[in-house]
Design an enzyme around this catalytic site. Structure first.
Site, mmCIF file in Angstrom:
data_model
loop_
_atom_site.group_PDB
_atom_site.id
_atom_site.type_symbol
_atom_site.label_atom_id
_atom_site.label_comp_id
_atom_site.label_asym_id
_atom_site.label_seq_id
_atom_site.Cartn_x
_atom_site.Cartn_y
_atom_site.Cartn_z
ATOM 1 N N CYS A 83 74.880 150.161 -92.626
ATOM 2 C CA CYS A 83 75.506 149.701 -91.442
ATOM 3 C C CYS A 83 74.352 149.339 -90.197
ATOM 4 O O CYS A 83 73.358 149.924 -90.182
ATOM 5 C CB CYS A 83 75.968 150.862 -90.840
ATOM 6 S SG CYS A 83 76.875 150.768 -89.140
ATOM 7 N N GLY A 114 105.255 150.297 -74.887
ATOM 8 C CA GLY A 114 106.344 151.296 -75.080
ATOM 9 C C GLY A 114 106.409 151.897 -76.508
ATOM 10 O O GLY A 114 105.720 151.925 -77.387
ATOM 11 N N CYS A 163 72.617 154.299 -87.369
ATOM 12 C CA CYS A 163 72.509 154.130 -88.751
ATOM 13 C C CYS A 163 71.154 153.281 -89.198
ATOM 14 O O CYS A 163 70.324 153.728 -89.764
ATOM 15 C CB CYS A 163 73.447 153.257 -89.456
ATOM 16 S SG CYS A 163 75.037 154.223 -89.561
ATOM 17 N N ASP A 204 93.643 147.186 -77.748
ATOM 18 C CA ASP A 204 92.866 148.186 -77.060
ATOM 19 C C ASP A 204 93.176 149.654 -77.449
ATOM 20 O O ASP A 204 94.466 149.820 -78.223
ATOM 21 C CB ASP A 204 93.045 148.370 -75.670
ATOM 22 C CG ASP A 204 94.540 148.814 -75.322
ATOM 23 O OD1 ASP A 204 94.440 149.958 -75.183
ATOM 24 O OD2 ASP A 204 95.686 148.156 -75.134
ATOM 25 N N ASP A 222 95.421 148.093 -67.053
ATOM 26 C CA ASP A 222 97.036 148.341 -67.263
ATOM 27 C C ASP A 222 97.610 148.769 -66.021
ATOM 28 O O ASP A 222 96.797 148.714 -65.100
ATOM 29 C CB ASP A 222 97.153 149.361 -68.404
ATOM 30 C CG ASP A 222 96.572 151.037 -67.928
ATOM 31 O OD1 ASP A 222 96.179 150.924 -66.752
ATOM 32 O OD2 ASP A 222 96.822 151.928 -68.433
ATOM 33 N N GLY A 234 99.411 151.141 -65.057
ATOM 34 C CA GLY A 234 99.734 152.629 -64.808
ATOM 35 C C GLY A 234 100.971 153.187 -65.358
ATOM 36 O O GLY A 234 101.240 154.358 -65.282
ATOM 37 N N GLN A 259 109.350 145.299 -73.168
ATOM 38 C CA GLN A 259 109.999 147.029 -73.628
ATOM 39 C C GLN A 259 111.182 146.487 -74.759
ATOM 40 O O GLN A 259 111.222 145.666 -75.235
ATOM 41 C CB GLN A 259 110.357 147.621 -72.403
ATOM 42 C CG GLN A 259 108.748 147.990 -71.567
ATOM 43 C CD GLN A 259 108.106 148.968 -72.426
ATOM 44 O OE1 GLN A 259 108.482 149.497 -73.445
ATOM 45 N NE2 GLN A 259 106.864 149.118 -71.850
ATOM 46 N N HIS A 286 78.304 154.252 -83.331
ATOM 47 C CA HIS A 286 78.617 153.642 -84.788
ATOM 48 C C HIS A 286 80.074 153.428 -85.005
ATOM 49 O O HIS A 286 80.612 152.414 -85.492
ATOM 50 C CB HIS A 286 78.246 154.737 -85.752
ATOM 51 C CG HIS A 286 79.096 154.590 -87.209
ATOM 52 N ND1 HIS A 286 78.181 153.999 -88.117
ATOM 53 C CD2 HIS A 286 80.203 154.891 -87.507
ATOM 54 C CE1 HIS A 286 79.124 153.636 -89.352
ATOM 55 N NE2 HIS A 286 80.136 154.483 -88.872
ATOM 56 N N CYS A 334 74.547 149.413 -86.989
ATOM 57 C CA CYS A 334 74.499 149.873 -85.606
ATOM 58 C C CYS A 334 73.175 150.723 -85.261
ATOM 59 O O CYS A 334 72.494 150.924 -86.186
ATOM 60 C CB CYS A 334 75.919 150.897 -85.825
ATOM 61 S SG CYS A 334 75.462 152.655 -86.290
ATOM 62 N N ASP A 346 105.629 148.610 -65.712
ATOM 63 C CA ASP A 346 106.815 148.828 -66.760
ATOM 64 C C ASP A 346 107.225 150.027 -66.864
ATOM 65 O O ASP A 346 106.574 151.014 -66.570
ATOM 66 C CB ASP A 346 106.375 148.019 -68.097
ATOM 67 C CG ASP A 346 105.317 148.790 -68.885
ATOM 68 O OD1 ASP A 346 104.592 149.573 -67.896
ATOM 69 O OD2 ASP A 346 105.164 149.093 -69.656
HETATM 70 ZN ZN LIG Z 1 76.344 152.888 -88.168
#
Ligand SMILES: [Zn+2]
Length: 366
Positions: A298, A211, A303, A260, A61, A63, A184, A330, A300, A142
């Protein structure tokens, strides 16, 4: 979905783990890297990809958000103090802080949160810093506004943002970095549309919506309605700082392509874990002897290895560092898989069906 590595690291998670998770893009913050360790040091050490051991795409970004939120965050109690949407959070007392940011037509002078030194960023300098860091996508400088700024101030900040956008384009020297403009205009329909048309008319490679997104999520949807249709159709569109599961459906439907959000890892470090039935808070006593994983089925690491909720609760209560890593793995897995499902649903023209199916079970406990 950009995984956020503010200061050049996704807290508690290694690059190898991020690759394993299928993370595609990282976002790092120019403000933090500019102050510490400094863009020149990162450049001399081979650039940000080499410095942080991440070969995949990186967004930095400009800043602007960090610099200006230092000021309005303390003056208005918005941002990290009470959250993005002041209409949906209980206000907290304002700090008696000195004025931390001074804005002029040329840039902004601010006080470093690290050592209190006075620092300055201009459109030209933020582009030079981002070129030195060497990310793949960089953002124009910006001036974001807070939801509590009035229309007059918001319009002035928008005009500065437009002038700075032109100066950023004039400064860029690298053709191997995509440069995104930032729209903006706060939560004011005419300003947002004016800003989207202006930024959309400049030779950027994509756009970010930044913004103030208003005082509620309904306002945020209006802001996107006033902005997104007025930028060139082929441009990728990034919504800065938003990425809770409920938000993704609405914002994708309104034309956003990239997000993000620090939420998955920040929530994880506080023990708030995503599940398909909403968030659970792992240090709650009800999980003291719970033998099941965070979410059954899950895939991941946390898990699928079989770590129980009881073990994770124990790690959090005991303050063990592994708690942050296992919880972050996770939550990142959850949000990245959700984005994959959303992308597939968009391609199959079935976003509404997926949204209804997901949200009928998912209830945010925020
Ligand atoms: Zn998980």
């Amino acid at each position: 979905m950009c995984v956020v590595g503010t200061a050049g690291s996704v807290k508690g998670v290694t690059p190898a783990e991020l690759r394993e998770l299928g993370a595609e893009v990282l976002l790092a913050n120019t403000y933090h890297l500019f102050l510490r360790p400094g863009a020149d040091i990162v450049q001399r050490l081979g650039g940000l990809h080499q410095f942080m051991g991440w070969g995949g795409p990186i967004v930095t970004d400009s800043g602007g958000y960090q610099v200006f939120s230092l000021g309005f965050g303390l003056e208005h109690g918005v941002g990290k103090q009470i959250g993005t949407f002041p209409g949906e959070d209980a206000p907290r007392p304002r700090g008696q802080a000195p004025r931390l940011v001074r804005t002029d037509a040329d840039g902004a002078t601010f006080t470093s949160h690290i050592d209190g030194s006075r620092q300055r960023l201009t459109p030209e300098l933020t582009i030079k810093v981002q070129e030195a860091l060497g990310a793949d996508i960089v953002l124009a400088f910006d001036e974001p506004t807070s939801p509590l700024h009035d229309a007059t101030y918001t319009a002035e900040a928008m005009e500065r943002t437009h002038d700075w956008a032109r100066r950023c384009l004039a400064t860029r020297t690298r053709s191997d970095q995509a440069l995104f403009g930032i729209v903006q205009g706060g939560a004011f329909a005419d300003l947002r549309t004016q800003s989207a048309r202006f930024i959309g008319g400049l030779p950027f490679d994509g756009v970010a919506i930044g913004g103030s997104l208003g005082k509620s999520k309904a306002d945020m949807h209006s802001v996107l309605d006033w902005s997104v249709p007025y930028v060139p159709e082929p441009w990728p569109r990034h919504l800065l700082g938003i990425g809770e599961p409920e938000d993704l459906f609405a914002c994708v439907a309104l034309g956003i392509d990239q997000f993000d959000c620090v939420a998955p890892t920040r929530l994880a470090r506080h023990g708030h874990l995503y599940t398909s039935r909403g968030r659970l808070t792992i240090n709650h006593p009800e999980f003291r002897e719970d033998p099941v994983p965070i979410e059954e089925g899950c895939a991941c690491y946390t898990c699928s290895t079989g770590f129980s909720r009881a073990y994770l609760r124990h790690l959090f209560v005991a303050g063990e560092l592994l708690a942050y890593t296992l919880a972050s793995l996770h939550n990142l897995h959850f949000i990245l898989r959700l984005m994959e499902r959303i992308r597939a649903a968009v391609r199959a023209d079935a976003l509404i069906e997926l949204r209804d199916e997901f949200l009928s079970r998912y209830r945010s406990t925020a």
